[in-house]
Write an enzyme that holds these catalytic residues in place. Sequence first.
Site, mmCIF file in Angstrom:
data_model
loop_
_atom_site.group_PDB
_atom_site.id
_atom_site.type_symbol
_atom_site.label_atom_id
_atom_site.label_comp_id
_atom_site.label_asym_id
_atom_site.label_seq_id
_atom_site.Cartn_x
_atom_site.Cartn_y
_atom_site.Cartn_z
ATOM 1 N N HIS A 63 11.241 -5.366 -9.285
ATOM 2 C CA HIS A 63 9.933 -5.430 -8.409
ATOM 3 C C HIS A 63 8.930 -6.491 -8.957
ATOM 4 O O HIS A 63 9.038 -6.839 -10.492
ATOM 5 C CB HIS A 63 9.174 -4.827 -8.080
ATOM 6 C CG HIS A 63 8.303 -4.502 -6.935
ATOM 7 N ND1 HIS A 63 6.908 -5.248 -7.279
ATOM 8 C CD2 HIS A 63 7.973 -4.763 -5.820
ATOM 9 C CE1 HIS A 63 5.900 -5.084 -6.076
ATOM 10 N NE2 HIS A 63 6.882 -5.155 -4.973
ATOM 11 N N ASP A 89 12.338 -1.525 -0.468
ATOM 12 C CA ASP A 89 13.614 -1.209 -0.264
ATOM 13 C C ASP A 89 14.512 -0.486 -0.676
ATOM 14 O O ASP A 89 15.925 -0.424 0.854
ATOM 15 C CB ASP A 89 13.917 -2.561 -0.156
ATOM 16 C CG ASP A 89 13.211 -3.690 0.703
ATOM 17 O OD1 ASP A 89 12.567 -3.708 1.270
ATOM 18 O OD2 ASP A 89 12.490 -4.651 0.262
#
Length: 448
Positions: free
Chosen positions: A325, A384
């Site tokens: 991320h 996700d």
Amino acid sequence: MNKEYLIYKLSDEVKNSCKIPKEAFTQYGVKRGLRNEDGSGVLVGLTNIGNVVGYERDDKGQLHPCEGKLYYRGYELNDLVEPLLKEKRFGFEEIAYLLLSGQLPDKEELQAFTELLNDNMPLDHRTIVHIIDLEGSNIMNILARCVLEMYTFDPNPDDISRDNLMRQSIELIAKFPTIIAYAYNIYRHSVQGRSLHIRHPKENLSIAENFLYMIKHYDYTELDARMLDLLMIVQAEHGGGNNSTFTVRVTSSTRTDTYSSIAAGIGSLKGPLHGGANIKCINMFHHLKEAIKDWTNVDELDTYLNRMLAKEAYDHTGLIYGIGHAVYTLSDPRAMELKRLAGLLAKEKGREEEYNFLRLIEEEGIKCLMAHRKSDKPACANLDFYSGFIYEMIGLPQEIYTPIFAMSRIVGWTAHRIEELNFEGRRIIRPAYKNILGQKEYIPIDNR
């Protein structure tokens, strides 16, 4: 000149006209992707809405990894989600109220706000006809076009007063689920040859329940609806720096209308490096279920993951989707919440073996990625990684995974738009690009 050849020629010329040396960015002090050299985001604005914490900065300005935290209007995400799990109640409406106003509602305010959302869920018949006319198109594109069409039905579309912005925000939050549900049902009919059902939203249901009702009639469990509600909560807001929210703030700073700004946000979220990443993750999971014979064999899994990182397996991109991320380091609090939700749902659905395999992919994927990078900078699973698996267990089709993300994030988008247009000293967002191409002498057309 042949027109097809001309297109090829123009495209081929772009190879040279787009060349910018990588070292030039360092030379001119340009923050590529609005990122600093240490990976942190360039500070471009201030907000009171969401706060994304993925690292700590010491007195010397050095970054240090930390457990991820996400705050909505000053409240930590876990503190908002935990009571909803314990009390087994729906909370997306409550979070929407919080993000829009800055305050948690009392029972009377929440009831009135929920009723207001329910009142605004039905679509104008002209919008329904428009959705039917767009059958077979990408649902994110249909959503964007329907949002733009709402401009023509709004009696006061360009008014950016607080009262009007709030009215428009509530209508958008309420209508997104209905637009998406209708668009999918028409897609299902026109593309897949299935029966066409247009179900009107019910007054006594939450947004999550209403969405599942419009998509699946009564073919869902209470846990399905509560899991969708919680998944929408963790996707509702993520600070002002994520690509789609920043897009909404940039366009809002020009004082354009709400519908143009939100449509731009939808276009941003659609991208596979942003909201579209959930499909990449679930497709990778499906592939690994086939490619790995023993779902408990760490060595077999590691070997294959390393081949993926070396661009020798799967889609040859060198990526393990859902791992890593831009901000979070040790953990993504949204992924932590979704991991827990996925476990609850997998138990009900009899899919615990798959869930355990997914957790193993997370653990080994992080290890393999860090070893491949030859870096001690930590990585973690992101939002996700688990969201697609939850959607799948609920029985939702991939065509609406990213639209559901938009259905959730519209709350954050509208909250940030209202803030962008109401804080003191606001200015149009206008960063600079430095041109590094030297001047050229004009050549008359006969001499070219």
